[in-house]
Design an enzyme around this catalytic site. Sequence first.
Site, PDB file in Angstrom:
ATOM      1  N   SER A 266       0.826  -1.211   0.000  1.00  0.00           N
ATOM      2  CA  SER A 266       0.000   0.000   0.000  1.00  0.00           C
ATOM      3  C   SER A 266       0.855   1.254   0.000  1.00  0.00           C
ATOM      4  O   SER A 266       1.958   1.270   0.568  1.00  0.00           O
ATOM      5  CB  SER A 266      -0.867  -0.028   1.263  1.00  0.00           C
ATOM      6  OG  SER A 266      -1.381   1.245   1.541  1.00  0.00           O
TER       7      SER A 266
ATOM      8  N   TYR B  77      -2.268  -0.311  10.105  1.00  0.00           N
ATOM      9  CA  TYR B  77      -2.477  -0.884   8.764  1.00  0.00           C
ATOM     10  C   TYR B  77      -1.190  -0.768   7.948  1.00  0.00           C
ATOM     11  O   TYR B  77      -0.707  -1.750   7.377  1.00  0.00           O
ATOM     12  CB  TYR B  77      -3.633  -0.155   8.066  1.00  0.00           C
ATOM     13  CG  TYR B  77      -3.725  -0.477   6.590  1.00  0.00           C
ATOM     14  CD1 TYR B  77      -4.094  -1.754   6.155  1.00  0.00           C
ATOM     15  CD2 TYR B  77      -3.442   0.494   5.619  1.00  0.00           C
ATOM     16  CE1 TYR B  77      -4.165  -2.050   4.797  1.00  0.00           C
ATOM     17  CE2 TYR B  77      -3.522   0.199   4.268  1.00  0.00           C
ATOM     18  CZ  TYR B  77      -3.879  -1.074   3.859  1.00  0.00           C
ATOM     19  OH  TYR B  77      -3.949  -1.367   2.525  1.00  0.00           O
TER      20      TYR B  77
END
Length: 331
Positions: free
Chosen positions: A128, A153
């Site tokens: 990501s 995350y």
Amino acid sequence: MRVLVTGAAGFIGAALAERLLARGDSVIGIDNCNDYYDPQLKFDRVNRVERAGGDFLFYRLDFADMGALTDALEAEAFDAIVHLGAQAGVRYSLENPAAYVQSNLVGHANMLELARAREVAHMVYASSSSVYGGNDKLPFSVDDRADHPVSLYAATKRADEMLSESYAHLFRIPQTGLRFFTVYGPWGRPDMAMWIFTQKILAGEPIPVFNKGEMWRDFTYIDDIIAGVVAALDNPPADDGTHKAGGSAKPHAIYNIGNHRSEKLTRLIELIGEACGREVAIDWQPMQKGDVTRTYADIDAIQRNLGYQPSTSIDVGVPRFVEWYRGYHGV
Ligand SMILES: NC(=O)c1ccc[n+]([C@@H]2O[C@H](COP(=O)([O-])OP(=O)(O)OC[C@H]3O[C@@H](n4cnc5c(N)ncnc54)[C@H](O)[C@@H]3O)[C@@H](O)[C@H]2O)c1
């Protein structure tokens, strides 16, 4: 080629499965269809893939459960893995960190063990843009350091890259990590800004905008993302000791997949308002914990090595999303 795709009921996984089937590959899809967002959307995506035809097999299971994973796949052969399943979302990682540890850390380690046991030719996995944290050097390059995540995350995604690097070194498993930049388009995710804004604008409600709109994102249209994932899948990094994108001398490359345009959030809101044909009321909010103000992808490496060329601007992609959203919900 027979490809194991995790997160196959997810936004990107379902789109990938459909593309692979269309070109004649066989696909085994895995997803636990959890309720982080409405599972009905996940079932509808799987139905869509099934209806499109082709050699598609779907297993509803949790890849953080190694026993369930190996049992289900015992009799299945596959050549490559595209591991897209994960607990996504930055903000939810402040509420439910355990879900990220299970799916993103335990799950990633399990997929690596599977790749090792089954001697797959290549494992592509989702990372990501959030791994760049609050980096202020723009655009973000795979050669930049990414050691200061601002959410759990992001930390799990960066940790996945490290786990993969160790397996590329120890077991010479060719791998490609893809750092996706804000993916959007038809069949997208209900927890993401584009969906939430569209929903509220159509309902005549004010939309919450963080950091007074001083936010920029590199928005990448789903078709461009899928073209990049397929190009990556078809080009496993060689185990030849040369340095790969991202710096590894092992068979492990890391690429950004973005649009190489950093768009201000207020521009996105204008486009959604226009596509909906409605006035937009804004509820200005402070910056949220865990969020970053700006993302912007340097895509030189993936352009050079894989011929990736994004072709969809938000002026084209946003109306397509809104049209799909209205059709899907009948609004
Ligand atoms: N969409 C984006 O903008 C974006 C940006 C950066 C990175 N990513 C990454 O790309 C990947 C795909 O994202 P997406 O947007 O399609 O998200 P998504 O939530 O729509 O898809 C992920 C899927 O994984 C499944 N899943 C989660 N944990 C699981 C588990 N333990 N076992 C089995 N299935 C499980 C979920 O049910 C879901 O269907 C993810 O790894 C995500 O972190 C996405």
